[in-house]
Enzyme design. Structure first.
Site, PDB file in Angstrom:
ATOM      1  N   SER A 108      -0.146 -15.956 -26.320  1.00  0.00           N
ATOM      2  CA  SER A 108      -1.590 -16.067 -26.489  1.00  0.00           C
ATOM      3  C   SER A 108      -2.180 -14.762 -27.020  1.00  0.00           C
ATOM      4  O   SER A 108      -1.787 -13.673 -26.615  1.00  0.00           O
ATOM      5  CB  SER A 108      -2.225 -16.400 -25.140  1.00  0.00           C
ATOM      6  N   GLY A 160     -11.416  -8.051 -25.386  1.00  0.00           N
ATOM      7  CA  GLY A 160     -12.533  -8.526 -24.556  1.00  0.00           C
ATOM      8  C   GLY A 160     -12.788 -10.013 -24.713  1.00  0.00           C
ATOM      9  O   GLY A 160     -13.948 -10.456 -24.642  1.00  0.00           O
ATOM     10  N   ASN A 179      -5.172 -18.249 -18.016  1.00  0.00           N
ATOM     11  CA  ASN A 179      -5.152 -16.785 -18.082  1.00  0.00           C
ATOM     12  C   ASN A 179      -5.990 -16.248 -16.924  1.00  0.00           C
ATOM     13  O   ASN A 179      -7.219 -16.214 -16.995  1.00  0.00           O
ATOM     14  CB  ASN A 179      -5.698 -16.320 -19.442  1.00  0.00           C
ATOM     15  N   CYS A 239      -6.271 -11.410 -17.613  1.00  0.00           N
ATOM     16  CA  CYS A 239      -6.762 -10.577 -18.715  1.00  0.00           C
ATOM     17  C   CYS A 239      -7.135  -9.195 -18.163  1.00  0.00           C
ATOM     18  O   CYS A 239      -7.935  -9.090 -17.227  1.00  0.00           O
ATOM     19  CB  CYS A 239      -7.987 -11.210 -19.371  1.00  0.00           C
ATOM     20  N   GLY A 261       4.315  -5.187 -26.246  1.00  0.00           N
ATOM     21  CA  GLY A 261       5.372  -4.758 -27.148  1.00  0.00           C
ATOM     22  C   GLY A 261       6.619  -4.325 -26.389  1.00  0.00           C
ATOM     23  O   GLY A 261       6.669  -4.355 -25.154  1.00  0.00           O
ATOM     24  N   GLY A 303       6.889 -10.483 -23.078  1.00  0.00           N
ATOM     25  CA  GLY A 303       6.733  -9.028 -23.009  1.00  0.00           C
ATOM     26  C   GLY A 303       7.775  -8.351 -23.894  1.00  0.00           C
ATOM     27  O   GLY A 303       8.918  -8.172 -23.490  1.00  0.00           O
ATOM     28  N   GLY A 304       7.368  -8.046 -25.121  1.00  0.00           N
ATOM     29  CA  GLY A 304       8.235  -7.241 -25.991  1.00  0.00           C
ATOM     30  C   GLY A 304       9.414  -7.957 -26.605  1.00  0.00           C
ATOM     31  O   GLY A 304      10.360  -7.310 -27.061  1.00  0.00           O
TER      32      GLY A 304
HETATM   33  C1  DHB Z   1      -7.166  -9.674 -23.912  1.00  0.00           C
HETATM   34  C2  DHB Z   1      -6.787 -10.656 -23.039  1.00  0.00           C
HETATM   35  C3  DHB Z   1      -5.523 -10.603 -22.472  1.00  0.00           C
HETATM   36  O1  DHB Z   1      -5.082 -11.530 -21.595  1.00  0.00           O
HETATM   37  C4  DHB Z   1      -4.662  -9.578 -22.805  1.00  0.00           C
HETATM   38  O2  DHB Z   1      -3.444  -9.526 -22.267  1.00  0.00           O
HETATM   39  C5  DHB Z   1      -5.055  -8.608 -23.670  1.00  0.00           C
HETATM   40  C6  DHB Z   1      -6.320  -8.657 -24.225  1.00  0.00           C
HETATM   41  C7  DHB Z   1      -8.528  -9.611 -24.476  1.00  0.00           C
HETATM   42  O3  DHB Z   1      -9.046 -10.569 -25.035  1.00  0.00           O
HETATM   43  O4  DHB Z   1      -9.116  -8.558 -24.374  1.00  0.00           O
END
Ligand code: DHB
Length: 327
Positions: free
Chosen positions: A33, A84, A139, A142, A231, A258-259
């Site tokens: 995502s 964001g 999610n 974030c 990364g 993850g990476g």
């Molecule tokens: C954002 C959301 C996430 O879940 C993430 O891992 C990194 C950035 C975001 O939209 O800021």
């Protein structure tokens, strides 16, 4: 499949298809995502119907402009971002983005992000009522929210409440996946709480909170100060998290993220206990990566005599063979 004296490794035919919480994917490699919007921008580089799934950028109820710029910065073997949750909002997503993915024959895994339990519930209902959704990814992790108290995945009770709010609105046949944060002391109680709340699988892990300082401006490099680190820099962290969750609950479907950059990286996640993987940061410099990584994984499996990704899930947890050989 066992390699006998009559077969050679060259004869091993690998079927990459996997079952993920009841959904059949043609390969275990999907997008992560946030790294390719709703998939349309990948279309010049790969067939979106041929990859495991397209996981869309987390969508919120309302359109959102996101955080202050700059929003991305390169870091050693990785990237920090502070977007964001910029996005079009659920109405526009359901009117244009989702129908495009469905019309292309892609498996759409819709990532949703709420600012409150009520928003999670509403997003679950809206997405759950939309035809063509392969799975919902919640999610709850974030890192780029003003109030760290809103990172539901940092607390088992809050994580469970958010997933439960979504689960109620999503039909039984559509799996709900909870995306967990590595920024906790112990991931296992969070995993237990979201499963108890009705999650069918886990996405392990979201980005980890980081900060970079620009030594020319003498200020944080990102407009939002902190950001999510992704990364190859975080791969061992992610593999450790997958390992711990699989060890505690070996039957739960895990998507490792993850990476992942190569088929060998994907194999590492499967060996740790993931049934599928997501590729994210690598897509920024190789948009064909979800296809390429799957084909590399095919070769890695064949070279070791395995005919299916399912054959290696969690294999690294076996006790070492007597004498230390890899038997
Ligand atoms: C954002 C959301 C996430 O879940 C993430 O891992 C990194 C950035 C975001 O939209 O800021």
């Amino acid at each position: 499949m066992a390699v006998t004296s009559e077969t050679s490794l060259d004869d091993v035919v690998v079927d990459l298809a996997v079952d993920l919480a009841g959904v059949r994917l043609p390969t275990p490699v999907m997008t992560a995502s946030g790294c390719a919007a709703a998939g349309r921008e990948l279309a010049p580089f790969l067939d979106v119907a041929a990859i495991g799934a397209v996981v869309t950028k987390s969508v919120m109820l309302d359109p959102r402009s996101g955080r202050a710029t700059p929003r991305m910065v390169e870091t050693p073997s990785g990237m920090l971002n502070s977007i964001g949750l910029q996005g079009p909002g659920i109405d526009s997503f359901l009117a244009t983005d989702l129908p495009w993915l469905v019309s292309r024959g892609a498996r759409a895994v819709v990532s949703i992000a709420g600012g409150s339990l009520g928003e999670y519930a509403e997003l679950g209902r809206r997405v759950g009522a939309s035809p063509g959704v392969a799975a919902v990814e919640v999610n709850i992790s974030c890192p780029n929210v003003e109030d760290r108290g809103l990172v539901f995945a940092c607390d088992p009770f809050q994580a469970g409440r958010a997933v439960s709010a979504v689960r109620r609105g999503v039909p039984r046949g559509v799996p709900v996946l909870a995306k967990l944060s590595p920024d906790v002391t112990d991931l296992v109680p969070v995993a237990e709480a979201v499963l108890e709340a009705g999650a069918d699988g886990l996405t392990v892990i979201n980005t980890t909170l980081g900060l970079a300082i620009d030594t020319d401006t003498l200020r944080p490099a990102l407009g939002g100060t902190t950001g999510g680190l992704s990364g190859p820099a975080i791969r061992p962290l992610a593999v450790r998290c997958v390992w711990q969750v699989h060890q505690a609950m070996p039957d739960v479907p895990i998507i490792g993220v993850g990476g992942v950059r190569t088929g060998r990286d994907a194999l590492e996640f499967l060996l740790a206990g993931a049934s599928a993987v997501q590729v994210g940061t690598v897509v920024f410099h190789d948009p064909s990566a979800p296809h390429r990584v799957a084909e590399e994984l095919r070769a890695e499996l064949a070279a070791r005599g395995f005919s299916s990704p399912a054959d290696v899930v969690g294999l690294a947890h076996r006790p070492p063979a007597p004498g230390g050989a890899h038997g």
